[in-house]
Design a protein around this motif. Structure first.
Motif, PDB file in Angstrom:
ATOM      1  N   ILE A  39       0.152 -29.382 -25.611  1.00 33.05           N
ATOM      2  CA  ILE A  39       1.418 -28.686 -25.878  1.00 33.05           C
ATOM      3  C   ILE A  39       1.311 -27.256 -25.381  1.00 33.05           C
ATOM      4  O   ILE A  39       0.367 -26.537 -25.718  1.00 33.05           O
ATOM      5  N   ALA A  40       2.285 -26.840 -24.586  1.00 34.74           N
ATOM      6  CA  ALA A  40       2.344 -25.469 -24.078  1.00 34.74           C
ATOM      7  C   ALA A  40       3.198 -24.626 -25.010  1.00 34.74           C
ATOM      8  O   ALA A  40       4.356 -24.969 -25.272  1.00 34.74           O
ATOM      9  N   VAL A  41       2.649 -23.549 -25.520  1.00 34.72           N
ATOM     10  CA  VAL A  41       3.347 -22.668 -26.456  1.00 34.72           C
ATOM     11  C   VAL A  41       3.749 -21.386 -25.724  1.00 34.72           C
ATOM     12  O   VAL A  41       2.893 -20.646 -25.231  1.00 34.72           O
ATOM     13  N   PHE A  42       5.045 -21.145 -25.674  1.00 35.50           N
ATOM     14  CA  PHE A  42       5.583 -19.941 -25.028  1.00 35.50           C
ATOM     15  C   PHE A  42       5.978 -18.930 -26.109  1.00 35.50           C
ATOM     16  O   PHE A  42       6.992 -19.117 -26.788  1.00 35.50           O
ATOM     17  N   PRO A  43       5.211 -17.831 -26.274  1.00 39.32           N
ATOM     18  CA  PRO A  43       5.607 -16.788 -27.229  1.00 39.32           C
ATOM     19  C   PRO A  43       6.529 -15.760 -26.588  1.00 39.32           C
ATOM     20  O   PRO A  43       6.595 -14.606 -27.023  1.00 39.32           O
ATOM     21  N   THR A  44       7.262 -16.183 -25.579  1.00 37.13           N
ATOM     22  CA  THR A  44       8.051 -15.279 -24.724  1.00 37.13           C
ATOM     23  C   THR A  44       9.047 -14.438 -25.513  1.00 37.13           C
ATOM     24  O   THR A  44       9.276 -13.266 -25.198  1.00 37.13           O
ATOM     25  N   ALA A  45       9.677 -15.029 -26.524  1.00 34.54           N
ATOM     26  CA  ALA A  45      10.717 -14.323 -27.270  1.00 34.54           C
ATOM     27  C   ALA A  45      10.152 -13.361 -28.305  1.00 34.54           C
ATOM     28  O   ALA A  45      10.895 -12.530 -28.841  1.00 34.54           O
ATOM     29  N   ALA A  46       8.878 -13.442 -28.599  1.00 36.14           N
ATOM     30  CA  ALA A  46       8.310 -12.736 -29.754  1.00 36.14           C
ATOM     31  C   ALA A  46       8.115 -11.250 -29.476  1.00 36.14           C
ATOM     32  O   ALA A  46       7.804 -10.833 -28.357  1.00 36.14           O
ATOM     33  N   TYR A  47       8.254 -10.455 -30.525  1.00 38.59           N
ATOM     34  CA  TYR A  47       7.966  -9.033 -30.439  1.00 38.59           C
ATOM     35  C   TYR A  47       6.463  -8.787 -30.533  1.00 38.59           C
ATOM     36  O   TYR A  47       5.970  -7.768 -30.053  1.00 38.59           O
ATOM     37  N   ASP A  48       5.738  -9.698 -31.178  1.00 37.24           N
ATOM     38  CA  ASP A  48       4.276  -9.655 -31.246  1.00 37.24           C
ATOM     39  C   ASP A  48       3.768 -11.011 -30.756  1.00 37.24           C
ATOM     40  O   ASP A  48       3.402 -11.883 -31.546  1.00 37.24           O
ATOM     41  N   PRO A  49       3.765 -11.229 -29.432  1.00 39.65           N
ATOM     42  CA  PRO A  49       3.490 -12.564 -28.901  1.00 39.65           C
ATOM     43  C   PRO A  49       2.102 -13.097 -29.206  1.00 39.65           C
ATOM     44  O   PRO A  49       1.925 -14.305 -29.380  1.00 39.65           O
ATOM     45  N   GLU A  50       1.102 -12.222 -29.280  1.00 38.81           N
ATOM     46  CA  GLU A  50      -0.245 -12.722 -29.584  1.00 38.81           C
ATOM     47  C   GLU A  50      -0.288 -13.354 -30.964  1.00 38.81           C
ATOM     48  O   GLU A  50      -0.816 -14.456 -31.148  1.00 38.81           O
ATOM     49  N   ARG A  51       0.279 -12.649 -31.939  1.00 36.42           N
ATOM     50  CA  ARG A  51       0.266 -13.152 -33.312  1.00 36.42           C
ATOM     51  C   ARG A  51       1.131 -14.399 -33.447  1.00 36.42           C
ATOM     52  O   ARG A  51       0.707 -15.403 -34.029  1.00 36.42           O
ATOM     53  N   ALA A  52       2.361 -14.351 -32.902  1.00 34.61           N
ATOM     54  CA  ALA A  52       3.263 -15.500 -33.016  1.00 34.61           C
ATOM     55  C   ALA A  52       2.684 -16.717 -32.316  1.00 34.61           C
ATOM     56  O   ALA A  52       2.699 -17.832 -32.859  1.00 34.61           O
ATOM     57  N   GLY A  53       2.158 -16.531 -31.122  1.00 35.24           N
ATOM     58  CA  GLY A  53       1.580 -17.648 -30.387  1.00 35.24           C
ATOM     59  C   GLY A  53       0.399 -18.259 -31.108  1.00 35.24           C
ATOM     60  O   GLY A  53       0.259 -19.490 -31.170  1.00 35.24           O
ATOM     61  N   ALA A  54      -0.460 -17.404 -31.658  1.00 41.12           N
ATOM     62  CA  ALA A  54      -1.642 -17.902 -32.359  1.00 41.12           C
ATOM     63  C   ALA A  54      -1.255 -18.709 -33.598  1.00 41.12           C
ATOM     64  O   ALA A  54      -1.873 -19.735 -33.903  1.00 41.12           O
ATOM     65  N   GLN A  55      -0.239 -18.252 -34.328  1.00 39.95           N
ATOM     66  CA  GLN A  55       0.200 -18.988 -35.520  1.00 39.95           C
ATOM     67  C   GLN A  55       0.753 -20.368 -35.151  1.00 39.95           C
ATOM     68  O   GLN A  55       0.477 -21.349 -35.833  1.00 39.95           O
ATOM     69  N   ILE A  56       1.526 -20.434 -34.081  1.00 41.35           N
ATOM     70  CA  ILE A  56       2.106 -21.714 -33.662  1.00 41.35           C
ATOM     71  C   ILE A  56       1.019 -22.665 -33.182  1.00 41.35           C
ATOM     72  O   ILE A  56       1.001 -23.848 -33.544  1.00 41.35           O
ATOM     73  N   VAL A  57       0.106 -22.159 -32.384  1.00 43.85           N
ATOM     74  CA  VAL A  57      -0.997 -22.994 -31.896  1.00 43.85           C
ATOM     75  C   VAL A  57      -1.812 -23.535 -33.067  1.00 43.85           C
ATOM     76  O   VAL A  57      -2.170 -24.720 -33.105  1.00 43.85           O
ATOM     77  N   ALA A  58      -2.093 -22.676 -34.057  1.00 40.91           N
ATOM     78  CA  ALA A  58      -2.878 -23.115 -35.215  1.00 40.91           C
ATOM     79  C   ALA A  58      -2.144 -24.209 -35.983  1.00 40.91           C
ATOM     80  O   ALA A  58      -2.762 -25.197 -36.416  1.00 40.91           O
ATOM     81  N   ALA A  59      -0.827 -24.057 -36.164  1.00 38.36           N
ATOM     82  CA  ALA A  59      -0.062 -25.067 -36.906  1.00 38.36           C
ATOM     83  C   ALA A  59      -0.049 -26.404 -36.171  1.00 38.36           C
ATOM     84  O   ALA A  59      -0.199 -27.473 -36.783  1.00 38.36           O
ATOM     85  N   LEU A  60       0.128 -26.368 -34.859  1.00 37.13           N
ATOM     86  CA  LEU A  60       0.158 -27.612 -34.081  1.00 37.13           C
ATOM     87  C   LEU A  60      -1.218 -28.265 -34.025  1.00 37.13           C
ATOM     88  O   LEU A  60      -1.354 -29.491 -34.180  1.00 37.13           O
ATOM     89  N   ASN A  61      -2.251 -27.460 -33.832  1.00 36.86           N
ATOM     90  CA  ASN A  61      -3.598 -28.027 -33.743  1.00 36.86           C
ATOM     91  C   ASN A  61      -4.081 -28.560 -35.087  1.00 36.86           C
ATOM     92  O   ASN A  61      -4.869 -29.505 -35.144  1.00 36.86           O
ATOM     93  N   ARG A  62      -3.603 -27.976 -36.181  1.00 36.11           N
ATOM     94  CA  ARG A  62      -3.929 -28.500 -37.503  1.00 36.11           C
ATOM     95  C   ARG A  62      -3.391 -29.919 -37.659  1.00 36.11           C
ATOM     96  O   ARG A  62      -3.916 -30.721 -38.441  1.00 36.11           O
TER      97      ARG A  62
END
Length: 398
Positions: A39-62
């Protein structure tokens, strides 16, 4: 409504998923093929893309996925945005995925990056290829807003949109069009009272059908079939029988149809048929027009802020399961803002019973839940006094 020819699945998340929402994350992974789904996670819209992307990746990988961040975001430090966006290796890696996830944030960052001036980039073409191959396109909040052909770009003031503030490239813009072209999508819907912007947008753009997904909820869309999952629900708006009076100098609408679907409820956009969650079918069907109908609610509330948090849903359930055939509420601004197009104009929302109104009620640990089908809605422009009230004067002593 025509069934989209696309083979993939769209999962529209209304934003603000709460802890314990693994059912939503798991559904994304399952639809993408299950364990180890790339799954490719695009944090493009986020104001803090590193944090938002990491949270989404963690939820999906869990939930068993093999998700990774695609480092394309205007606010991502240390990354050459344009070089990464057009890197053939990154594009190929995205195209090989089984799902793509768009984060929340500001949807204008998504379209301005992946579809500048309405022209799709090679990266967006790769994302479309994932979908065409049967993959999943999912997004939350801003990532949900881009799913329809036209999207709300920066229309945060619902009342201003009701009053006519509606400009291409500002309040609305081109979306990515992953759902049927006849469906307009919105998010944070009940929490932020976005029925106030959905109705005038649909009328202005010629949409018949609107889908407003609430926070902590998601709608899985496969062709014309919708299924609600998560912890809240979604509102379906149908203007197929709606009319308006062009002679009135403000937005107005008669006979819109509103329905509210909860988790487990399904709807077919092509046939217009709704199938409630199985546990609701074990409960009596609510039909206010049936002989001997006994309302479960005794509320006769008038909603002084119909665009307030959850108010339109409360009005719909009161209409279905309450004593009165009409429920009304007001949308207005008691403290007009500078630049207000019409400071003395408000809108009365009149929900009323009509043919086809029915629903189901079910109890649970979080309280009663409802499926509401076919509530009728009129929106009538009104003039509001300013000031709305004055203090009582003291009476002279007797």
């Amino acid at each position: 409504m025509q069934t989209p020819s696309h083979a993939g699945t769209v999962i529209v998340i209304g934003g603000a998923l709460k802890p314990g929402s693994d059912a939503v994350w798991q559904r994304i992974v399952d639809e993408a093929g299950g364990a180890q789904a790339p799954i490719a996670v695009f944090p493009t819209a986020a104001y803090d893309p590193e944090r938002a992307g990491a949270q989404i990746v963690a939820a999906l990988n869990r939930c068993g996925a093999r998700a990774e961040i695609v480092p394309i975001a205007p606010h991502l430090a240390g990354v050459d945005l344009q070089a990464t966006l057009h890197d053939p290796a990154v594009i190929a890696r995205v195209a090989a995925c089984k799902a793509v996830f768009f984060s929340g944030g500001a949807q204008e960052y998504l379209v301005d990056t992946l579809q500048p001036d309405g022209r799709p980039t090679a990266m967006l073409d790769a994302i479309r290829a994932v979908f065409a191959a049967g993959g999943v396109i999912a997004g939350t909040s801003a990532g949900a807003a881009v799913m329809s052909r036209v999207m709300f770009r920066d229309a945060m003031d619902n009342l201003a949109v009701l009053k006519g503030l509606w400009r291409a490239g500002q309040e609305y813009d081109r979306g990515f069009g992953f759902v049927d072209a006849a469906l307009l999508v919105d998010q944070h819907f009940l929490k932020r009272g976005r029925i106030g912007r959905m109705l005038p947008a649909m009328q202005a753009l010629g949409y018949r059908l609107g889908l407003g997904v609430d926070e902590n909820a998601a709608v899985v869309i496969q062709g014309a079939l919708l299924e609600v999952i998560g912890g809240s629900g979604a509102v379906l708006v149908d203007l197929g029988e709606a009319t308006h009076d062009a002679a009135l100098p403000a937005f107005n609408l008669r006979s819109a149809r509103l329905s509210y679907l909860e988790p487990g409820d399904r709807h077919d956009l092509a046939s217009g048929e709704t199938t409630p969650a199985p546990h609701k079918l074990r409960e009596p069907r609510l039909d206010p027009a049936a002989p001997g109908f006994q309302p479960g609610q005794q509320s006769d509330r008038y909603f002084l802020d119909i665009l307030g948090d959850g108010c339109i849903l409360c009005a719909m359930t009161q209409l279905l399961d309450g004593p009165a055939p009409e429920v009304r509420g007001l949308a207005f601004r008691a403290n007009p803002r500078p630049g207000d197009l019409a400071p003395d104009i408000g809108f009365e929302f009149r929900l009323h019973r009509g043919p086809g109104l029915c629903g189901w009620r079910s109890g649970g640990v979080a309280g009663e839940g409802y499926t509401v089908l076919g509530a009728r809605l009129d929106v009538v422009p009104v003039r509001v006094a300013s000031p709305l009230f004055t203090p009582l004067a003291a009476e002279p002593p007797r």
